[in-house]
Scaffold this motif. Structure first.
Motif, short mmCIF file in Angstrom:
data_model
loop_
_atom_site.label_atom_id
_atom_site.label_comp_id
_atom_site.label_asym_id
_atom_site.label_seq_id
_atom_site.Cartn_x
_atom_site.Cartn_y
_atom_site.Cartn_z
N VAL A 41 0.83 -1.20 0.00
CA VAL A 41 0.00 0.00 0.00
C VAL A 41 0.86 1.25 0.00
CG1 VAL A 41 -1.54 1.39 1.44
CG2 VAL A 41 -2.08 -1.00 0.99
N SER A 42 1.99 1.21 0.72
CA SER A 42 2.85 2.39 0.80
C SER A 42 3.41 2.78 -0.56
CB SER A 42 4.01 2.13 1.77
OG SER A 42 4.79 1.02 1.33
N HIS A 43 3.48 1.84 -1.48
CA HIS A 43 3.95 2.16 -2.83
C HIS A 43 2.98 3.08 -3.54
CE1 HIS A 43 5.60 1.57 -6.89
NE2 HIS A 43 4.34 1.41 -7.27
N TRP A 44 1.68 2.91 -3.28
CA TRP A 44 0.66 3.65 -4.01
C TRP A 44 0.37 5.00 -3.39
CZ3 TRP A 44 0.37 1.34 -8.39
CH2 TRP A 44 0.55 -0.04 -8.47
N GLY A 45 0.50 5.12 -2.08
CA GLY A 45 0.22 6.40 -1.44
C GLY A 45 -0.24 6.20 -0.02
N ALA A 46 -0.23 7.29 0.73
CA ALA A 46 -0.56 7.20 2.15
C ALA A 46 -2.05 7.02 2.40
CB ALA A 46 -0.06 8.46 2.85
N SER A 47 -2.89 7.43 1.46
CA SER A 47 -4.33 7.31 1.65
C SER A 47 -5.00 7.03 0.31
CB SER A 47 -4.91 8.59 2.25
OG SER A 47 -4.72 9.68 1.36
N ARG A 48 -6.23 6.51 0.38
CA ARG A 48 -6.96 6.18 -0.84
C ARG A 48 -8.25 6.98 -0.91
NH1 ARG A 48 -10.28 0.89 -1.60
NH2 ARG A 48 -11.90 2.45 -1.21
N SER A 49 -8.67 7.30 -2.11
CA SER A 49 -9.93 8.03 -2.31
C SER A 49 -11.12 7.07 -2.26
CB SER A 49 -9.92 8.74 -3.67
OG SER A 49 -9.95 7.80 -4.73
N ASN A 50 -12.30 7.65 -2.24
CA ASN A 50 -13.55 6.93 -2.43
C ASN A 50 -13.72 5.70 -1.53
OD1 ASN A 50 -16.01 6.09 -3.41
ND2 ASN A 50 -15.19 5.31 -5.34
N PRO A 51 -14.05 5.90 -0.27
CA PRO A 51 -14.25 4.75 0.63
C PRO A 51 -15.39 3.83 0.20
CG PRO A 51 -14.99 6.80 1.66
CD PRO A 51 -14.25 7.19 0.43
N PHE A 65 -4.89 6.84 -5.09
CA PHE A 65 -4.15 7.12 -3.87
C PHE A 65 -3.54 8.52 -3.91
CE2 PHE A 65 -4.41 2.61 -4.44
CZ PHE A 65 -4.64 2.11 -3.18
N SER A 66 -3.13 9.00 -2.77
CA SER A 66 -2.51 10.32 -2.70
C SER A 66 -1.20 10.32 -3.49
CB SER A 66 -2.23 10.71 -1.24
OG SER A 66 -1.42 9.72 -0.60
N LYS A 67 -0.86 11.48 -4.02
CA LYS A 67 0.38 11.63 -4.80
C LYS A 67 1.09 12.91 -4.36
CE LYS A 67 -0.34 8.14 -7.68
NZ LYS A 67 -1.61 7.68 -7.11
N GLY A 68 2.30 12.76 -3.86
CA GLY A 68 3.06 13.93 -3.45
C GLY A 68 2.33 14.74 -2.41
N ASP A 69 2.11 16.02 -2.70
CA ASP A 69 1.41 16.90 -1.76
C ASP A 69 -0.09 16.92 -1.98
OD1 ASP A 69 3.84 17.64 -0.59
OD2 ASP A 69 4.12 19.31 -2.00
N PHE A 70 -0.59 16.08 -2.90
CA PHE A 70 -2.01 16.10 -3.23
C PHE A 70 -2.72 14.92 -2.59
CE2 PHE A 70 0.26 18.21 -6.67
CZ PHE A 70 -0.42 19.43 -6.73
N THR A 73 -8.37 14.64 -4.17
CA THR A 73 -8.03 15.64 -5.19
C THR A 73 -7.49 14.96 -6.44
OG1 THR A 73 -7.56 17.35 -3.55
CG2 THR A 73 -6.55 17.62 -5.72
N VAL A 74 -6.60 14.00 -6.27
CA VAL A 74 -6.05 13.27 -7.42
C VAL A 74 -7.17 12.59 -8.19
CG1 VAL A 74 -4.51 11.41 -8.14
CG2 VAL A 74 -3.82 12.93 -6.28
N HIS A 75 -8.09 11.97 -7.45
CA HIS A 75 -9.21 11.27 -8.06
C HIS A 75 -10.10 12.23 -8.86
CE1 HIS A 75 -12.41 8.17 -8.28
NE2 HIS A 75 -13.23 9.19 -8.13
#
Length: 227
Positions: free
Chosen positions: A28-38, A186-191, A195-197
């Protein structure tokens, strides 16, 4: 406003990369710290089960269910990650073809394009993971390749030296649909992930695909079962 789904068209539901690696703690850490759309899992499960019901109840051969799955990317293959998520396991009777890929696009090295053309598919409904990578790339390439379009004029398209066509080519456009709340990223950088979604969906809407929600898709599928 986006018009309702027209299920009189030969239609394929394309599920992209719904694999356990996206929930595995070591990846999961590869993709980002959090995911959109629960609600992603619940929405995709609803979309999938309703599509299956519509196809089974109506006996409609115009409805196809196709799956794309990653097999080469290390973050996906580690920890048994190529295994589909529990709610997205393919039908045991082999009626839901799987196309294996090792890049973001579902159309490179998979045979998906030729399958859609041979089946005469005029509308695809896309959902899965992740919004800004494989889902976006697949939707964009589907539009660029014109996989659901039909040429009404035979013969090659010839161009003049200035880049203009020698004659206009008539095209009967098909339809590409993205079910925005049946996909996630998933989150990307500072976003943050939402927001990415949202930006990824907005970049596709209107130019590459018609964007709808799960509720609208499910309603259209339920309506097709009525005599």
């Amino acid at each position: 406003m986006t018009s309702p789904i027209d299920l009189s068209l030969p239609t394929a539901l394309i599920l992209i990369d719904n694999q356990s690696a996206f929930t595995h703690p070591t990846t999961v850490s590869h993709w980002g710290a959090s995911r959109s759309n629960p609600l992603y899992e619940a929405n995709l499960q609803s979309l999938l089960s309703t599509f299956r019901d519509a196809r089974a109840t109506s006996g409609d051969s115009r409805l196809s269910l196709l799956r794309l799955a990653f097999f080469a990317s290390p973050p996906v293959t580690s920890g048994g990650g190529i295994r589909p998520l529990d709610f997205a396991v393919p039908a045991a009777d082999g009626s839901e073809p799987i196309f294996w890929k090792n890049v973001n696009s579902s159309f490179i090295g998979t045979g998906l394009e030729s399958h859609l053309r041979q089946k005469g598919i005029r509308q695809i409904i896309c959902a899965g993971l992740t919004t800004d990578h494989c889902v976006s790339t697949t939707v964009r390439m589907a539009a660029n390749l014109g996989v659901v379009d039909r040429l009404l004029d035979e013969g090659p398209v010839r161009f003049r030296s200035d880049g203009s066509r020698e004659k206009e080519v008539r095209v009967e456009k098909g339809r590409i649909i993205l079910v925005s709340d049946a996909t996630a990223t998933f989150s990307k950088g500072d976003f943050d992930a939402e927001t990415v979604h949202k930006v990824s969906v907005a970049s596709l809407d209107g130019e590459f695909a018609d964007v709808i929600g799960t509720e609208e898709a499910v309603k259209a599928l339920k309506d097709i079962k009525k005599p």
